[in-house]
Design an enzyme around this catalytic site. Structure first.
Site, PDB file in Angstrom:
ATOM      1  CB  VAL A   1      12.375  -4.286  -3.162  1.00 17.77           C
ATOM      2  CG1 VAL A   1      11.206  -3.727  -3.964  1.00 17.77           C
ATOM      3  CG2 VAL A   1      13.649  -3.533  -3.516  1.00 17.77           C
ATOM      4  CG  HIS A   2       9.048  -3.689   2.404  1.00 18.54           C
ATOM      5  ND1 HIS A   2       8.061  -2.765   2.628  1.00 18.54           N
ATOM      6  CD2 HIS A   2      10.206  -3.129   2.856  1.00 18.54           C
ATOM      7  CE1 HIS A   2       8.588  -1.693   3.214  1.00 18.54           C
ATOM      8  NE2 HIS A   2       9.884  -1.886   3.359  1.00 18.54           N
ATOM      9  CB  ALA A   3       4.141  -3.738   0.273  1.00 17.95           C
TER      10      ALA A   3
END
Length: 88
Positions: free
Chosen positions: A14-16
């Site tokens: 779960v990155h940007a």
């Protein structure tokens, strides 16, 4: 209140971009939506909170939804996780 365990399936975690998708989906609903990982509990409508979870691939998160549209909200966010945030 509805609760569901979801797993981060995309390789990058779960990155940007996935965080933004979660927040966008959560913001469409009136229900209170929380993501829980170990001892960390964040509002799914907060981009900073979701990103601060640092949920990598394989992480299990508890999705806790409470409110008038809780079933629809849970379903929409669960679908994002199942579809790997459309990254793969």
């Amino acid at each position: 209140m509805v609760v569901k365990t979801v797993r981060v399936l995309n390789r990058a975690g779960v990155h940007a971009r996935p965080a933004a998708l979660i927040v966008q989906a959560a913001s469409r609903f009136d229900s209170k939506i929380m993501l829980v990982r170990d001892t960390i509990r964040v509002n799914a409508k907060s981009i900073m909170g979701v990103m601060a979870m640092a949920a990598g691939c394989g992480s299990e998160l508890e999705l806790v939804v409470e409110g008038p549209d809780e079933v629809a909200a849970l379903s929409a966010i669960e679908r994002l996780f199942q579809n790997k945030f459309e990254e793969e």
